[in-house]
Motif scaffolding. Structure first.
Motif, mmCIF file in Angstrom:
data_model
loop_
_atom_site.group_PDB
_atom_site.id
_atom_site.type_symbol
_atom_site.label_atom_id
_atom_site.label_comp_id
_atom_site.label_asym_id
_atom_site.label_seq_id
_atom_site.Cartn_x
_atom_site.Cartn_y
_atom_site.Cartn_z
ATOM 1 N N GLU A 17 0.791 -1.097 0.176
ATOM 2 C CA GLU A 17 -0.075 0.036 -0.193
ATOM 3 C C GLU A 17 0.868 1.201 -0.026
ATOM 4 N N ALA A 21 1.184 4.236 -2.736
ATOM 5 C CA ALA A 21 1.150 5.442 -2.460
ATOM 6 C C ALA A 21 2.330 6.507 -2.936
ATOM 7 N N LEU A 24 2.019 6.713 -6.750
ATOM 8 C CA LEU A 24 0.709 7.792 -7.191
ATOM 9 C C LEU A 24 1.135 9.127 -6.909
ATOM 10 N N SER A 25 2.006 9.302 -5.536
ATOM 11 C CA SER A 25 2.235 10.717 -5.108
ATOM 12 C C SER A 25 3.125 11.253 -6.149
ATOM 13 N N ASP A 107 -1.123 16.208 -2.059
ATOM 14 C CA ASP A 107 -0.635 15.033 -1.051
ATOM 15 C C ASP A 107 -1.855 13.981 -0.692
ATOM 16 N N ARG A 108 -2.146 13.289 -1.667
ATOM 17 C CA ARG A 108 -3.521 12.580 -1.361
ATOM 18 C C ARG A 108 -3.458 11.132 -1.017
ATOM 19 N N TYR A 109 -2.164 10.350 -1.191
ATOM 20 C CA TYR A 109 -1.989 9.129 -0.936
ATOM 21 C C TYR A 109 -1.480 8.569 0.277
ATOM 22 N N VAL A 113 -2.633 5.839 4.009
ATOM 23 C CA VAL A 113 -1.804 4.763 4.310
ATOM 24 C C VAL A 113 -1.453 4.466 5.781
#
Length: 332
Positions: A17, A21, A24-25, A107-109, A113
């Protein structure tokens, strides 16, 4: 969490995970390179997520441990550096409150987590929190003051950090200063974006250290910004120093009257881009203190011991306001 992050960083523990993250970031924010994200996570594990550090931190608060109060604290996260709202979320949990976090689109990911049990959302619409913590620029601060006028809150507006040089810095110190300046592309409020240097100071050593750091750790976004900023400043006729990747701008030359009166140097009134650093010459300790006094409402950190600016301790509070103490006070 700290042990798991350290194991993941060392390659000893799988955390798919977090792998996803980070990827994706990096795709969603060009300044969140995988290396920068790993540095941010390592700083959290080292400085905030050790048992002895956490115990010492919480022992500062007398009385029984806070029970779950049922109260909700809204946290409006910024997105300037990876997982920048981590400390706020941890503080809300330590105070016995429930955090509800509005994520930054930048900064969504990472945070979901790290805190899988926390509620995250993309908007503050319909919020009715019992308290509020926000970070961001002046416009965001004004917005939250207006739309949440009656609830207890900590509103953080724009700030900058300054590094004080004396002229006695060795090479190792300047290399540590380069990290303070340029880690996370200098986008953090703890980044040393303003150097206070003695009159006549030779900046070549600091520039060489900055260039070495940028060449090792900056990717294309930093270099692209440098080319663009250099072109704009050159066309405007401004004189500046250029390490090759980082531009150093003399703040006293940019502000009318500042060469005579250092108190007129207000860095946040000027435009500073990624890949730029201000410097201000001081002629005496009195002038240095005058600069600090003129900017005390906007200085996040005064850095004299280089290499630690981006490794804050748990009690190194943003804007100097104890978040846990604030929430525990509201809870009474």
């Amino acid at each position: 969490m700290g042990r798991r992050i350290e194991g993941w960083l060392e390659g000893k523990e799988k955390w798919p995970e977090l792998d996803a993250a980070v990827e994706l970031s990096a795709r969603g924010n060009v300044f969140f390179t995988p290396w920068m994200q790993r540095r941010a996570l390592g700083a959290l594990a080292e400085g905030m997520l050790r048992e002895d550090v956490l115990r010492n931190w919480l022992e500062q608060y007398p009385g029984p441990e806070p029970a779950a109060s049922g109260k909700v604290c809204g946290v409006v996260a910024a997105g300037n550096i990876p997982a920048v709202a981590f400390h706020d979320i941890l503080s809300v949990l330590a105070a016995g409150w429930k955090p509800v976090v509005k994520l930054s689109s930048k900064d969504r990911y990472l945070l979901p987590v790290l805190f899988p049990g926390v509620e995250f959302c993309d908007s503050t619409d319909g919020w009715t929190p019992d308290a509020l913590l926000t970070m961001g620029g002046d416009a965001a601060a004004a917005y939250f003051e207006t739309y949440f006028p009656y609830i207890p809150k900590i509103i953080r507006a724009s700030r900058f950090s300054m590094a004080v040089l004396t002229g006695d810095e060795a090479r190792a110190g300047l290399e540590a200063l380069a990290e303070d300046m340029l880690l996370y592309y200098g986008l953090g409020c703890r980044s040393a974006t303003c150097l206070l240097v003695p009159q006549g100071y030779d900046l070549s050593g600091a520039m060489a250290a900055a260039e070495a750091f940028a060449l090792r750790h900056w990717e294309r976004p930093g270099r692209d910004n440098h080319r663009r900023n250099r072109a704009v400043l050159t066309l405007s006729g401004e004189k500046f120093l250029d390490s090759g990747t980082v531009i150093f701008r003399d703040l006293r030359r940019l502000i009318p009257g500042a060469s005579e009166d250092i108190s007129l140097c207000r860095p946040l009134d000027m435009s500073l881009h990624v890949g730029e650093v201000w410097y201000v010459e001081y002629r005496s300790e009195m002038e240095l203190e005058k600069f600090i006094g003129a900017n005390e409402d906007r200085i996040q950190k005064i850095i004299r011991n280089f290499g630690y600016a981006q490794r804050p301790a748990l009690d190194d509070w943003p804007d100097g306001v104890d978040t846990v103490g604030f929430l525990r006070g509201v809870n009474k």
